[in-house]
Design a protein around this motif. Structure first.
Motif, PDB file in Angstrom:
ATOM      1  N   LEU A 156       0.881  -1.236  -0.093  1.00  0.00           N
ATOM      2  CA  LEU A 156       0.019  -0.006  -0.003  1.00  0.00           C
ATOM      3  C   LEU A 156       0.853   1.219  -0.043  1.00  0.00           C
ATOM      4  N   GLY A 157       1.974   1.118  -0.164  1.00  0.00           N
ATOM      5  CA  GLY A 157       3.073   2.345  -0.272  1.00  0.00           C
ATOM      6  C   GLY A 157       3.136   2.860   1.288  1.00  0.00           C
ATOM      7  N   MET A 158       2.885   2.175   2.399  1.00  0.00           N
ATOM      8  CA  MET A 158       2.864   2.745   3.791  1.00  0.00           C
ATOM      9  C   MET A 158       4.320   2.536   4.315  1.00  0.00           C
ATOM     10  N   ASP A 159       5.230   2.041   3.737  1.00  0.00           N
ATOM     11  CA  ASP A 159       6.597   1.821   4.327  1.00  0.00           C
ATOM     12  C   ASP A 159       7.433   2.845   3.525  1.00  0.00           C
ATOM     13  N   LEU A 240      -0.521   3.629  -9.531  1.00  0.00           N
ATOM     14  CA  LEU A 240      -0.760   5.190  -9.898  1.00  0.00           C
ATOM     15  C   LEU A 240      -1.512   5.657  -8.681  1.00  0.00           C
ATOM     16  N   GLN A 241      -2.619   4.589  -8.156  1.00  0.00           N
ATOM     17  CA  GLN A 241      -3.403   5.133  -6.878  1.00  0.00           C
ATOM     18  C   GLN A 241      -2.591   5.142  -5.718  1.00  0.00           C
ATOM     19  N   ILE A 242      -1.426   4.517  -5.641  1.00  0.00           N
ATOM     20  CA  ILE A 242      -0.695   4.881  -4.565  1.00  0.00           C
ATOM     21  C   ILE A 242       0.129   6.080  -4.752  1.00  0.00           C
ATOM     22  N   LYS A 243       0.648   6.353  -5.551  1.00  0.00           N
ATOM     23  CA  LYS A 243       1.255   7.699  -5.651  1.00  0.00           C
ATOM     24  C   LYS A 243       0.377   8.982  -5.496  1.00  0.00           C
ATOM     25  N   LEU A 244      -0.599   8.715  -5.897  1.00  0.00           N
ATOM     26  CA  LEU A 244      -1.777   9.878  -5.614  1.00  0.00           C
ATOM     27  C   LEU A 244      -2.278   9.866  -3.940  1.00  0.00           C
ATOM     28  N   TRP A 245      -2.557   8.781  -3.381  1.00  0.00           N
ATOM     29  CA  TRP A 245      -3.012   9.114  -2.068  1.00  0.00           C
ATOM     30  C   TRP A 245      -1.642   9.257  -1.340  1.00  0.00           C
ATOM     31  N   GLN A 246      -0.547   8.979  -1.558  1.00  0.00           N
ATOM     32  CA  GLN A 246       0.600   9.284  -0.751  1.00  0.00           C
ATOM     33  C   GLN A 246       0.750  10.851  -0.908  1.00  0.00           C
ATOM     34  N   ALA A 247       0.280  11.455  -2.184  1.00  0.00           N
ATOM     35  CA  ALA A 247       0.380  12.879  -2.180  1.00  0.00           C
ATOM     36  C   ALA A 247      -0.817  13.681  -1.555  1.00  0.00           C
TER      37      ALA A 247
END
Length: 803
Positions: A156-159, A240-247
């Protein structure tokens, strides 16, 4: 702006801790607000596989799920509507910690044991505002290749570490991954491998046959369009979704998400339209017409002004240019043909529109601070390539350029001698040229002179001083030599106005008042109260709140707000003063108001504390008058101080207000706040004064001098007179002073009587007169002569009767 550290590492070979890189950014480029790793504080949240789903016997929406987490199978009760057999899910094990430090325990749900929890994205820490719509009402389903029992964070890109930078207005280039990568490459002396997607125009049609466009070059110096046909709208891929919600951006669909991705990557705002919803297949950048309205993508409606920039089709506006698109042409699941827009809009006009409607978007922020005018084509090409890839679209041939700004890289000249002189360094020409090369600048050297060509992505570089700063920050501020300023020493001192202001504060604080500091901005109504001179209000064009929309023209209204604040909290005894500037405008054409230094005070309740042998008496006019009078005396004002009753101030009590005159010049007023005004402020009876401190400062002052204390005894005489009630104490004292001679030292009124023992319309006043001679012992005959003279003139001038 939140920047994914892993995204930076895609383009730079950085193997340093994210915190260290963030500190380097802060010490060299812009401020860093925070560095956060979303998984911090979470634990025992793993990948699970739902092997069996049964309905709960006592619920119509709960399910009993058997979940394989790798080393064991757990029974978990879940109410999510999208839970299904064969799906990989987020599992919070018993004893885990999820968002908001919530601990998950084994429990029973309507009698059925549940060992853990199946989680949605917001339950493990993602902001609800960025959760994609497809997962908003249920649990999140992980990819099929997720390994059972593994921690879910990497999926989920949470690391990833998110570096939140606070970009200053001059460094708008850092509002993008591209700009940040270029800056870090220069700081660490690295070569970036920034990837740029090239577009393949695989469509059968040309862009200019599908849509036409015009643009006012004053509003949009660059305005470009591309068309992509036959797109399939669907959710974006997970990366792509991960990059956006990280931003901090909510994923919408594969077309809208691409425009937001390009915005974050390049700093180039973009917008996508549904081609089939554009009336006349024509777009025009123009001023709005009177009466036009638009409903934006956030479902809010606006009535537009003629100064607003809009993008319009043949019939109506379809977007507020550079700020937000219109709902009429938004991309939906039914969209098949897309128009991409990339432009450069006038930042000043755009900012005025954004402030007027209180709309702040990521796009408007970047247009206001500037964008890379040389990268517009690159951005629109990459967006078209991504949409073709992710939505199976066909890119029409060519880009439609309604306007295009000529891109010329500026050249800034400086010298090595100048750089070293400003920075205090001894850098060589090779060192300076190397720094410019690392920044991507092209340098021509001739002897001591440098001509530096600046890439368009660094639009903040204009002059030699900007190059000095670039050299300093890349060389390292810590490496600059430290020296003491080479100046002639001198003793600091206060100016005369500063001395007087400080003395005034000391006097008032010594008399029991406490300093208050109020806002210089207030409401129009409060600004127009207690005016000491006629004035027009100075209004802010873009106030943050209506309570702070006008510059104050008095200090008292701010003090009354402070009194009201204290009264509301059961504080009754209040004594405050404030020194500050008020702002007057004599003419509507005045650009800047006249600033005048004022001093004001407000007292409510009692100034004296109650004791065992006396009660605390409420403040009255005379107590405040004594304070003001002592203040003016201590300021050594040259001239007679007078208090003249007035009813000209509508906010003041007409029977308890006086003008303050010094040598005949009005310098302020004193009195009780009108009961109706006190009621408006919700305060108890309050006495106030306000002085024009600037005028008092400019008045002549008495020289500081001392008077010898007489070594000879004084003689005291009392005198009682009966005069008409309309005769004031001031008139009587004036006569006594004028006729008492040089031996008269002081006058004190000790009794006033107007009862039945005096004639109707008359009053009796008694004074103590003190006489002194500093050179010799007083003689009775000298004092008697002075008293007789006083009595004579009181009788003649005021028709007084000596009692």
């Amino acid at each position: 702006m939140k920047i994914s550290y892993k995204w930076l590492q895609e383009y730079l070979d950085l193997d340093l801790p994210a915190q260290e890189v963030a500190e380097k950014i802060e010490r060299s480029s812009v401020e860093v607000d925070s560095v956060k790793v979303p998984m911090d504080g979470l634990k025992k949240i793993v990948v699970g596989l739902v092997t069996k789903v049964e309905p709960h016997p006592d619920s119509d929406h709960l399910h009993i799920c058997q979940v394989d987490v790798g080393d064991e199978s757990l029974q978990i009760v879940c109410g999510a509507p999208n839970v299904a057999e064969g799906e990989k899910v987020i599992v919070a094990l018993p004893g885990s910690r999820i968002a908001n430090n919530v601990k998950i325990k084994r429990s029973k749900m309507r009698g059925i044991e549940s060992s853990g929890m199946l989680c949605s994205l917001d339950e493990i820490g993602l902001d609800k505002e960025v959760v994609p719509n497809e997962w908003a009402d249920g649990i999140y389903l992980l990819p099929d290749d997720a390994v059972l029992g593994d921690a879910v964070f990497s999926y989920l890109g949470m690391d990833d570490a998110l570096i939140n930078i606070d970009v200053t207005p001059n460094r708008g280039d850092m509002l993008s991954i591209y700009g940040t990568v270029k800056d870090l490459a220069a700081i660490y002396n690295l070569k970036d491998h920034f990837n740029v997607r090239s577009v393949t125009e695989n469509g059968q049609q040309a862009t200019d046959t599908e849509i036409t466009a015009t643009a006012n070059p004053d509003l949009a110096p660059t305005y470009k369009l591309r068309v992509i046909n036959n797109v399939l709208i669907k959710p974006s891929p997970r990366w792509l979704q991960i990059k956006l919600w990280q931003a901090g951006i909510k994923p919408i669909n594969n077309v809208v998400d691409v425009t937001n991705y390009v915005l974050w990557k390049y700093g180039q705002p973009m917008h996508s339209y549904d081609l089939d919803k554009i009336n006349g297949q024509h777009l025009d950048v123009r001023y709005a017409k009177a009466g036009e309205t638009i409903t934006t993508l956030d479902e809010k409606s606006y009535e537009l002004n003629e100064t607003d920039m809009v993008v319009a089709d043949k019939n109506q506006p379809v977007g507020i240019a550079g700020i937000m698109g219109g709902q009429q042409t938004e991309i939906t699941n039914e969209t098949t043909n897309v128009v991409l827009e990339a432009a450069v809009f006038d930042p000043i006009k755009l900012r005025k529109t954004a402030r007027h409607y209180v709309i702040r978007t990521e796009a408007s922020q970047r247009f206001e601070r500037g964008i890379n005018v040389g990268g517009v084509q690159q951005a629109i090409d990459e967006a078209a390539a991504l949409i073709s890839e992710l939505a199976n679209g066909e890119v029409a041939k060519g880009t439609l350029n309604a306007t295009e700004l000529e891109s010329v890289e500026p050249v800034v000249s400086t010298t090595l001698t100048h750089i070293n002189k400003v920075l205090g360094t001894e850098l060589s020409m090779n060192q300076v040229v190397d720094i410019f090369d690392r920044l991507g600048f092209t340098t021509d050297v001739e002897n001591d002179a440098l001509a530096v060509k600046i890439p368009l992505r660094r639009w903040d570089i204009h002059e030699a001083a900007d190059l000095d700063e670039e050299v300093a920050r890349i060389y390292g501020y810590d490496n600059l030599p430290v020296t003491l300023p080479d100046t002639d020493g001198m003793v600091g001192h206060l100016t005369e106005p500063q001395k007087l202001a400080r003395s005034a504060r000391q006097v008032l604080e010594g008399l029991g008042l406490t300093q208050a500091i109020s806002y210089s901005l207030t409401t129009a109504k409060k600004a127009g109260m207690f005016l000491m001179q006629p004035s027009l209000a100075t209004e802010l064009k873009w106030p943050m709140t209506q309570d702070h929309a006008v510059l104050r023209m008095n200090l008292i209204s701010g003090l009354l707000d402070d009194v009201a604040y204290n009264n509301a909290r059961k504080v009754k005894d209040i004594a405050l003063y404030e020194q500050g500037r008020v702002f007057y405008r004599n003419d509507a054409d005045e650009v800047r108001p006249v600033e005048v230094e004022h001093l004001a005070g407000a007292i409510s309740g009692s100034l004296d504390q109650a004791g065992w042998n006396q009660k605390a008496l409420p403040v009255d006019f005379y107590q405040l008058k004594g304070i003001v009078n002592q203040l003016l005396i201590n300021l050594s004002i040259s001239g007679e101080i007078e208090y003249v009753a007035t009813d000209e101030l509508p906010e003041m009590h007409p029977g308890k207000t006086a003008k303050i005159l010094v040598h005949g010049h009005e310098v302020g007023f004193i009195g009780e706040v009108h009961p109706s005004i006190a009621k408006q402020f919700k305060i108890a009876p309050t006495y106030v004064f306000e002085l024009n401190l600037q005028e008092i400062t400019n008045m002549p002052k008495n020289d500081n001098q001392y008077q010898l204390i007489s070594k000879y005894p004084t003689i005291k005489r009392d005198i009682a007179i009966e005069v008409a009630k309309e005769i004031s104490n001031e008139q009587i004292i004036s006569v006594i002073k004028k006729r008492g001679g040089k031996l008269l030292n002081s006058i004190h009124l000790f009794d006033v009587y107007d009862g039945d023992k005096v004639a109707a319309g008359q009053k009796s006043l008694a004074y103590s007169l003190v006489f002194v001679n500093t050179k010799e012992t007083l003689k009775d005959e000298d004092v008697n002569a002075a008293v007789d003279k006083i009595k004579k003139h009181l009788t003649e001038e005021l028709s007084a009767t000596i009692r």
